[in-house]
Structures are given as C-alpha cells and as structure tokens.
Design a protein around this motif. Structure first.
Motif, PDB file in Angstrom:
ATOM      1  N   ASP A 142       0.813  -1.212   0.000  1.00 52.09           N
ATOM      2  CA  ASP A 142       0.000   0.000   0.000  1.00 52.09           C
ATOM      3  C   ASP A 142       0.846   1.260   0.000  1.00 52.09           C
ATOM      4  O   ASP A 142       0.322   2.368   0.004  1.00 52.09           O
ATOM      5  CB  ASP A 142      -0.915   0.023   1.230  1.00 52.09           C
ATOM      6  CG  ASP A 142      -0.144  -0.019   2.541  1.00 52.09           C
ATOM      7  OD1 ASP A 142       0.925  -0.678   2.570  1.00 52.09           O
ATOM      8  OD2 ASP A 142      -0.596   0.598   3.519  1.00 52.09           O
TER       9      ASP A 142
ATOM     10  N   ASP B 278       4.730   8.949   5.631  1.00 47.35           N
ATOM     11  CA  ASP B 278       3.323   8.876   5.265  1.00 47.35           C
ATOM     12  C   ASP B 278       2.438   9.197   6.464  1.00 47.35           C
ATOM     13  O   ASP B 278       1.404   9.826   6.342  1.00 47.35           O
ATOM     14  CB  ASP B 278       3.015   7.472   4.749  1.00 47.35           C
ATOM     15  CG  ASP B 278       1.874   7.463   3.751  1.00 47.35           C
ATOM     16  OD1 ASP B 278       1.841   8.362   2.902  1.00 47.35           O
ATOM     17  OD2 ASP B 278       1.022   6.569   3.841  1.00 47.35           O
TER      18      ASP B 278
ATOM     19  N   ASP C 108      -1.587   9.678  -2.729  1.00 51.13           N
ATOM     20  CA  ASP C 108      -2.082   8.318  -2.553  1.00 51.13           C
ATOM     21  C   ASP C 108      -1.598   7.474  -3.723  1.00 51.13           C
ATOM     22  O   ASP C 108      -1.902   7.781  -4.878  1.00 51.13           O
ATOM     23  CB  ASP C 108      -3.613   8.338  -2.506  1.00 51.13           C
ATOM     24  CG  ASP C 108      -4.207   6.967  -2.180  1.00 51.13           C
ATOM     25  OD1 ASP C 108      -3.463   5.976  -2.242  1.00 51.13           O
ATOM     26  OD2 ASP C 108      -5.411   6.922  -1.877  1.00 51.13           O
TER      27      ASP C 108
ATOM     28  N   GLU D 260      -7.195  11.040  -9.651  1.00 53.16           N
ATOM     29  CA  GLU D 260      -7.848  10.961  -8.357  1.00 53.16           C
ATOM     30  C   GLU D 260      -9.291  10.503  -8.520  1.00 53.16           C
ATOM     31  O   GLU D 260      -9.879  10.630  -9.600  1.00 53.16           O
ATOM     32  CB  GLU D 260      -7.815  12.322  -7.668  1.00 53.16           C
ATOM     33  CG  GLU D 260      -6.408  12.815  -7.353  1.00 53.16           C
ATOM     34  CD  GLU D 260      -6.413  14.165  -6.675  1.00 53.16           C
ATOM     35  OE1 GLU D 260      -7.526  14.693  -6.416  1.00 53.16           O
ATOM     36  OE2 GLU D 260      -5.325  14.699  -6.399  1.00 53.16           O
TER      37      GLU D 260
END
Length: 508
Positions: free
Chosen positions: A75, A244, A252, A184
């Motif tokens: 991630d 982060d 992201d 996005e």
C-alpha cells in the motif's frame, strides 16, 4: 495499432479513428497524428474510468486481501501497482487489459538500463542519484517476492521465472514512470453545478482538469549539514511509512494509473495541443488548440528539464533557447546545487562555527538544494543562505528570534561564495564544456551511441547554465569593483581640485 483500437473499442472506449492514428514518427517513436484538421475542443477519445489500470481497478488487491496487502507493504509507493500490472500481464487474454498491455514497450532507453560506461557519461548531472535502481531492487526482494512466494494460488511457481523476474520488475516500473497519470477519484458533487442545475463548459473544464504531470511527484530530500545531499527515497518507492504518517496530504499511490490510449501521445516543450480531462465516469482527451492534418498531437509532461526527460522517458528536448543562452536546448533545464557547496565556500572566510546557522536554516527553510535555470540568475534561496552564513553574531541572534530568513540581497561576500560554489559544481563533471562542444561539433561526422548522445546533451545543457551564471557573477563583481574604483577616483579628483583652488588663491 489497429489491434489497440479494436481492444479499446471492445472495452467501451470511444475513439474517433477518422481523426487520429497511432504511427511511428521519426525521432519520436510512436505517437498520435491528426488525420484531418481538428478544431479546438474536439474530443479525440473517451476512456471509461474502469478501463484505467491501478490498484483500485485491478482485482489483485482484493484477492490478496487488505490486511495482507498492507502487511507486505504494497500500500506504499509503487510496488503494489507494479505487482498488479505484472499479474494482469501474466493472466494473458483473460485479463481485461491484455490488448493494452501487449502494446506497451518491452525496452527503454532510460538510464535504469544503461551499462556502467554509459552511466559514467552522466557524472555530475542531476540524473545519476535519482535513477533508484538499488532501491527498486530492495523493494523487489523485500516486498514483491515475499507476497508472490506466499500465494502460490495467485502466482504459480512455474510462472515466476517468466512474469515476476527482477528484469520485468524494472521494466514495469519504467512503464509506470514514463506513462502513468495521476487520476484521483471523482470528487464531483453539489459544488460542481450552477444555480440552475447545469454545468457550463468552462466550469466543466475546470473541474475535469487532470494533473499535467504524467507521473507521481517525486519525494523530497532531507538535507544534511555539510555532507553531500542524498535523496532518501527513490521515486518508485514513494514516501516511507514514517513520512506517510506525518504527512496526511501525501500522494495516494492508488491515484497513480495507467490510462490506455492517453499514454500514446508524445510531448515536447511548449508544444501541447491536447489535454486529458475527466468526468465522473470517463476521461477525455480533448484538443486545446486547432491541429492541422498530418500534425502530431502533443500532450504535456509538464515541461521538465532534459535530466528528468531522460531519466523518465529516455529522450531529450531540443528547441531554440532565449538569451542569455543561445542555440538549441531545453528552456526548462536546471542545475541543482547542494547547500553543502555554499558551506564549504563560507568556511574559507568565516572563522566561526556554522553548524547552528545550518541547522536553523534546515529547520526554517527546509531546503538543502538550490536550483538555477536557463535565465542564469542566482537563486534567491542561495543568496539568502550565503548571507545567513556571514551574519555577525548580534544580527544572527535577531534573525533566529524572528524566524525570518535574511533578505536575498547580493553583496561582495555573496558573490564570492557564489563564484566558489559555481566553480566547485562545474568541477563535478568528468568533462569540460569545451570537451562537450567539440563532441557536439563532430557528432554528424562521428555519430555517438544514443545513450552517449543523450548524456552529452544533458550535461552540456547543465554546464551552459553554470558557465552562464558564473559569467553573470563575474560581471557583477566587475561592476562592483568598477563602482568602488570610480568612487575612489572621484574622491581623489575632488581633493586635487580643492588643493589646486587653494593654491591659486594663495598665489593671487
């Protein structure tokens, strides 16, 4: 490219094949050409959002499961997206992106794939420390391989040597670096409509505008005091876990997406005539100015310097430059200068310890690298930093209390530091500007390899900026000396005239 068009249309993509084609263009690789005159505002193609390839649209993260995805660190950064693309490619025709993936390049001319001899040609440039090959290999061994080896149901052992090798990891990372977009999630809502419930064209464009950069913004650097600056995080890695957590506004990784068809457009400095816009369910490539039949359709990469163009895309831009430089080059070229060079220069003339000032600067300005462009002007940040290093103790205490950086006022000490800094920076290259110009003059008669030619263009462009800035500094120094000399002459002349007058009066 007919196979790509057929696949695109089979996946509900809409492309006007009477208006554009994808072809091999000399000097530019594959690109899009207009088949007829196109007006401004013309929609070239439309891409369903679900046809973009990201960690949001691939089914792999769901199959692995969110806890495991996070456990393996997928991630963070680009490793997750790289794995998704590798896995989708391994599925062959059963992947919805098979027709797109087969159209992607299988080799790159970027420094990631250069040999050591060719990389040596880039010594001194902004490219070498940003390639990130070692970090990418750490991510491959530390993140990707463990998850692949833990799920034989998703990654059959017999497929590892074909689809999940280190070479394919580098190849896939380079595809993302050179071709991805920042997309996005749709944020449309009540604010997107006017009072009458409609959305005018100007408003729509404003809401739909996609980030012009085709890749994720690079991670920053954390400066050290007088040590050579070092980028802590490679672009393929993205922010570390700690960074982060500290920065809620960090990009992201799920926003990074491959956008079929849109990535077929090339770019050149100042040439953009089409741009990607997005709506709730689709992305659209729309012309931003009229395009004549036969002309190339250009997107934009954000007009980066040649050092970034070479590192990300494997090519460079050469267009006419404006004064103070001349000839062909990239108007967006820059030279990065570490703050440590200014510290070295200041230490020669400053007996005091500078560490307190350095630490304060890093905390307040958070900047250890200064950037010079093709205007060949000293960066205000460098001037301010140099002035800080020479501030007397009382002035330094006032500055520290107010937490206000010194004004970027150029004086003799600043010019002395700048001259030393520029000279040191020039000496970081393994060749001189004269060497490079001789090679460029002979290039037609004695062609260089593509890698060496690109390296030559990048380093020569940087050296021209440095030499142009050094010339500007020397001119300022000469003007200052001339001004001082002129003032002294005027004072001497005034004194002689007074003496003469008194003498005449005495004689009379």
């Amino acid at each position: 490219m007919s196979d790509l068009f057929q696949w695109f249309q089979s996946q509900n993509g809409d492309v006007d094949i009477t208006s554009l084609t994808i072809a091999d263009i000399p000097g530019h690789g594959r690109g899009a050409l207009a088949l007829k005159d196109l007006p401004e505002g013309f929609t070239l193609f439309t891409i369903p959002r679900e046809l973009t390839l990201s960690t949001r649209t691939s089914s792999l993260p769901g199959r692995i499961g969110k806890p495991a995805w996070k456990h393996f660190g997928l991630d963070k950064g680009w490793v997750g997206l790289i794995l998704c693309i590798m896995w989708e490619e391994a599925q062959g025709s059963s992947s919805k992106w098979s027709g797109y993936l087969s159209s992607l390049p299988s080799s790159f001319d970027t420094p990631m794939f250069w040999n050591s001899a060719d990389l040596q040609e880039l010594q001194g440039t902004a490219v070498v420390d940003k390639i990130g090959k070692e970090q990418a290999e750490r991510d491959y061994n530390g993140k990707l391989l463990p998850v692949v080896q833990s799920r034989v149901d998703l990654f059959p052992p017999e497929s590892l040597s074909e689809h999940y090798t280190l070479h394919r990891y580098h190849l896939t990372g380079s595809r993302i670096l050179s071709r991805s977009f920042h997309v996005e999630p749709w944020m449309g809502g009540d604010d997107d409509v006017s009072d009458d419930g409609s959305q005018g064209p100007d408003e729509a464009v404003a809401k739909m505008d996609v980030d012009a950069e085709r890749s994720v913004v690079e991670t920053g650097t954390i400066p050290g005091s007088s040590e050579t600056t070092k980028e802590l995080n490679d672009e393929l890695e993205g922010p570390t876990d700690d960074e982060d957590d500290e920065d809620e506004d960090a990009d992201d990784p799920a926003d990074v997406a491959m956008v079929p068809m849109a990535d077929m457009l090339n770019a050149r400095f100042g040439s953009e005539n089409a741009k990607l816009f997005y709506e709730e369910h689709h992305l659209k490539m729309v012309t931003t100015k009229p395009i004549k039949a036969g002309e190339q359709i250009w997107n934009t990469y954000g007009d980066p310097p040649n050092s970034d163009l070479l590192r990300r895309y494997g090519h460079v831009d050469l267009v006419p430059l404006e004064p103070p430089l001349a000839g062909l080059g990239n108007p967006a070229d820059i030279v990065e200068i570490g703050a440590d060079l200014a510290v070295f220069a200041a230490k020669k003339d400053s007996p005091e310890k500078l560490q307190d000032k350095i630490d304060w600067w890093l905390e307040v300005a958070n900047d250890d690298t200064f950037v010079i462009g093709t205007d060949c002007q000293l960066p205000e940040e460098l001037v301010s930093f140099a002035r800080l290093l020479f501030l007397p103790r009382d002035e330094w205490e006032k500055v520290r209390q107010k937490s206000k950086l010194p004004k970027p006022k150029i004086d003799a000490q600043v010019l002395s530091v700048a001259e030393d800094v520029l000279s040191r920076r020039i000496n970081e290259y393994s060749t001189t500007i004269e060497d490079d110009e001789a090679l460029l003059a002979l290039e037609n008669a004695q062609p260089l390899s593509l890698n060496k030619k690109h390296a030559l263009i990048v380093r020569h462009g940087e050296k021209r900026i440095l030499h142009g800035t050094l010339q500007h500094v020397n001119q300022l120094q000469a003007q200052a000396q001339s001004s001082i000399g002129g003032n002294n002459k005027r004072k001497n002349r005034d004194g002689a005239e007074v003496s003469g007058t008194k003498g005449k009066k005495a004689r009379s």
